[in-house]
Structure formats: C-alpha cells, structure tokens
Enzyme design. Sequence first.
Site, PDB file in Angstrom:
ATOM      1  N   GLU A  51       1.537  -0.353  -4.864  1.00 57.90           N
ATOM      2  CA  GLU A  51       0.256   0.154  -5.280  1.00 57.90           C
ATOM      3  C   GLU A  51       0.600   1.810  -5.783  1.00 57.90           C
ATOM      4  O   GLU A  51       1.548   2.128  -4.976  1.00 57.90           O
ATOM      5  CB  GLU A  51      -1.103   0.507  -4.243  1.00 57.90           C
ATOM      6  CG  GLU A  51      -2.093   1.239  -4.537  1.00 57.90           C
ATOM      7  CD  GLU A  51      -1.975   2.566  -3.559  1.00 57.90           C
ATOM      8  OE1 GLU A  51      -2.540   3.472  -4.404  1.00 57.90           O
ATOM      9  OE2 GLU A  51      -2.130   2.875  -2.745  1.00 57.90           O
ATOM     10  N   ASP A  63       0.407  -1.612  -0.341  1.00 59.53           N
ATOM     11  CA  ASP A  63       0.064   0.313  -0.069  1.00 59.53           C
ATOM     12  C   ASP A  63       1.286   1.362   0.385  1.00 59.53           C
ATOM     13  O   ASP A  63       1.967   1.351   0.519  1.00 59.53           O
ATOM     14  CB  ASP A  63      -0.966  -0.145   0.664  1.00 59.53           C
ATOM     15  CG  ASP A  63      -1.858   1.005   1.129  1.00 59.53           C
ATOM     16  OD1 ASP A  63      -2.814   0.968   0.467  1.00 59.53           O
ATOM     17  OD2 ASP A  63      -1.852   1.592   2.122  1.00 59.53           O
TER      18      ASP A  63
END
Length: 632
Positions: A366, A313
């Site tokens: 990401e 993330d």
Amino acid sequence: MSNFTDLDAYLFGQGTHYDIYKKLGAHRGKQGKESGYYFDVWAPHASRVAVIGEFNDWDETRNYMQRVEPESHGIFETFIPNVKEGQLYKYLIYTEDGTKLYKADPYATYAEVRPGTASRIYDNTKFKWTDNAWMKQRKAAKNFWEQPLAIYEVHPGSWKRHPRPENDGFYSYKEFAHSLTEYVLDMGYTHVELMGIAEYPFDGSWGYQVTGYYAPTSRYGTPDDFMYLINYLHKNGIGVILDWVPAHFPKDAHGLADFDGRPLYEYPDPKKGEHPDWGTKIFNYGKPEVKNFLIGSALQWVEHYHIDGLRVDAVASMLYLDYGKKPGQWIPNEHGGNENLEAIEFFKHINTLIRGRNPGAVMIAEESTAWPKITGDVENGGLNFSYKWNMGWMHDFIDYMKLDPYFRKDNHNKMTFAMSYNEAERYILVLSHDEVVHLKGSMLAKMPGLEVDKYKNLMAGYAFMMGHPGKKLLFMGQEFAQGTEWSEARELDWYVLDNPNHRHVARMFKELLHIYRQYPAMYEQDVSWAGFEWINANDSYRSIFSFVRKAKNGKNNLLFVINMTPMKYDDYRVGVPENKRFRLLLDSENKEFGGEGGIIPETCTPIHEECDGREYSIGFSMAPYQIAIFVY
C-alpha cells in the site's frame, strides 16, 4: 538446559532467525521430568525481569528470569512447571533506574480480550490442517500475475453482528468462516483480505495500531479458531490475504514502546522514531533483532497460519524519513536524502525471503507515491513486492465519478491516464475502506444525480474498474451500494438489499466478478499493452469509453462500451478490431440490473463502415449510463 541456544542467539543477533517465534515467547516444554512452559523475552536494557501470571497469583517475586549467555544479546529466560493453557501472564520488567514496567509478551500467540492487556498461554501447534490441496496448488502456481485476483476486503467485527450481547455480538472465527465463505463463493471473489487480525487494543484503530504481532485477535476466538477460518476458506477455494502493519506501533503502556525502559523496538531519536501526526512509534529497521521480530511475524502468518499474502500497510511512511513531518522534525540519511535506507533494505530482504520460501504467496504494497520499482526485481533496484495498490488510479477514478456528468467531458483524461503508466508496476485497482471513512461517505454517496442515477453511475464505475487492467479490490458493503459511511462499531447495512436499487448493483457486481473469472482476457495480460487496446480513448464530448481486453491465445476477447452520462444515443456506433460476430455478454439495461429491458441485439455483426479509426464497426442504441460487454 536453556531453551534459547547459542545458535539462536547468533541468528537473532544477525536478524536471520526465521523461526524466532518458536523460541521467544511462551512455549510448552520439559525440564527433567517436569512439564511446563519456557518463557523467553528480549529486554537487553532491563536490570531484572520476572514472569507474573495466574499460575503464580501474580506474585512479583516468585519467577525471576535469568539472562541467557551470552548476556550481551539481552535474552531473559525461565521455566515454570505446571502452567496451564489459557492462563494470563505478563513480563515485569525492572528498568535501569528501578521503575517497574508491566508488559505483554511481544511474541505471545494469544491475548486477553480487550480492555484486558495480558498475554495468554496458548499452544498453537495442535491444529490439524486439511487444506493440503490448496497449499500444493499455491506452491505450484507460476506467473501469479497471469491469474485472476478479485479481493473482498473485510473487517470481521463489522461484516455481520449477532443481536446477542455476549462478546459484543461479534461472529466467532468459526461462524464467520461459514457465512463469509458462502457469500464470497456466491459473489465470485477469488480472495478475501482481512483487516484487524493481529491483536490490537483499540477498536477504533481498525487493527492498524498493533500490540500483538504474533497473535490473532481474541475478539473472535482462539488461534485454533482462526486457523479453522483459514482452513475452511482454503478448502472452498478462497485465498486469504492479511493486513500487516510493520510501519508503526502504538504507545500503549503494555506494548512495545520503551519496552525495557529505553527505546528498543523504535528508533531512539524521536525525529526518526515517532510519527507526529499518528502519535505512534516507528520501528528501528536498522536493528537486526527488530527486523527479525517483523520478519518472524510475517513468516508466522504465511507459514504457520497458511496466509496466502500480506498487504503491507503504509509503505510510503516507511520509505520516506520526512513522511508526515515538517522541516526540523526529521533527520536526513547519510547521503543527505529523505529515503530511509534501512527500510529499503528491510523490504528487499523480507519480500525476497517470503516469496522465495513460499512460492505462490504474495506481498502487496500500500504505497501512495511514485516511488519507482515497487514491484521490480531486487537485482534491478526494485523492492520485489508482488503487487502495488494503484492509489493514483483510485484518486483519479473517484474524482471523475464524483463529478456531475456535464463536467466529465473536461476531465476525461482522469479515466485514461492510468494506462500511460500501467506497465511500470504490477497493480491492484483498489476501492478500499480508506475511501469510505472519515466523512468521505460511501461509494454510493459520492455519486452525482438523483437517486436512480446514483446507482447507475456506480454500476458504470464498477464496470470500468473491472474492465481496466489490474487486479481488483473492493471493500465490503460497496458491492451492494451501502448508502452510509462504514463504521467498525456496527454491521453492514444488509437491510438495504430489500431495496431493488441495491439488489441491482449487487447483481451487476456479481455478474462482473463472474465474467472476470471466466474470461482470461480480463486478467492474463494485466501488465502489458498486449492485453488492452483503446477503441476510443478520446470520446470526451459524449463521455463514452470503449476498449478491448485480449487473451493470450486471442480467443474470447472482450469489448467494453460504457456510457458515463444520462444521455441516450439511438445511433451509437463503435469501431471493432475484427470482422467477427460480437456476442452480447452483459447489458446493464436488462431488468435484473434495473433497466427497462435489453435494447442491444444478442449478436452484433460488423458492417464495413469506418468508425474510431477501424475499418469495421457495430451499431446499437445506447441508453443513459449503459454498460455493454461483448465477447468475440
């Protein structure tokens, strides 16, 4: 005899103790003839540390820990006999000024159910895995980017809920395993991506503000229950990807922030160690012990819990020192730039390590900027991720699909632009949870037009996504066109499947998934123009897209034709790359998808008539928002 040896201390100090989770934390052991648990914690700035818990009635004076030699490494250890599995505990840390801090164990394998914040004794080494066939297949996998990858992104706590009040109505890991597997197999996804697994205190963070980097959340059961879920998915041929959050951590009093009274896991300077917008701390990627903490967490998920990949993330927030910060809120690197050189080296290290030790496991970034070579080799200056989320494609796609069809002709390039940079990285096309929260509405709610048009728009968009090069990810609920925005506090709107419009979208997406997995042309050559060819990328006036996906062996190639407007064309003609029979594979006008009945012949034979710069072409009637997929 100490549980934490000189070699352990040396490797930890170098940031290369890859089995650190087997040493730090609470682990079953013996001293002489006495059985109990060793407790080891890293707290170099503490003046004293004690273990308190149910086994000593939370007595703050009964179980002080000793500094392990060499003292400079800051490891405290003690052995406590007669500790029972399941008992709660914390570390009581006395800071240099005498302040008491009550901290959860950073290396705990299990935690108290929130709102409690204590760690829980648990031996997670007893589970008997039966997914050997899957793990052997994973290890033997070569050229993973030539394999199908269709990911179902799932938040376990809100996928389905029980009406019963106990445990907040959550499905347990075991219940979730059976329901999810049945659904995923029926739909045709290859993998699931699980949100919110590493322990976290606040439901509303969705698991992105982690306090337990080594502990599957206790919301849904024990670590063994979690292993049952992974094992069951694997035995049914479904891969598992986990969201992993090394970018930042919350300031909760029991967590990592100022762990021993001073910044330990975070950068000491707030300009480098805090996210102003998020109110969270940033890991110190230059400190070996902190890197080791994160590397150990990743390795535990992949090696101990058999996870097949980590979706990392907020990578951009790690790469840029000025991410989300105003002038004066950040410190340049030694060269005066805004790159976090320590985070760059961290990614090169961890990606090479994870993928090298675990062939077939993937690391997914990401990453929302144009940072180069995210999936490039380290030798060539890359970060060595397996895949990058294609956020550029996602933004362009959603911008286009939200438009009234009348205005799409002026924005045609939003749907074609991604192919101009497709070979730059190995991409995953994503329509994730981020696109259906924070008042953005659901995917269905973004679509223009009257009710029926919204569903047809969404089907056309999904067909374009599935046909476009790149692996796929869709967030739960969007496959059946959930109308409301997602919330972690309730289950998906499964009841909408009583409405035929929602069933039609679900059937369409299911059919697209099965076509995707059945035909290598859809995935073998995602990163090369050899696997894709525009038939007509410039039909902006009619807003029709036509393209071909190609297999390596040239067999069973696919032709896509997608109409993005409510206009009907009785005499539509499309150029074809070869003078061969084209068999209709999918027609969105079939009644199972809500159409009026198929209007395209089952087989189309090209005629010698130039179209789209091709010598041969096929013709048929094209209905509003129609999707036609042919195999040849």
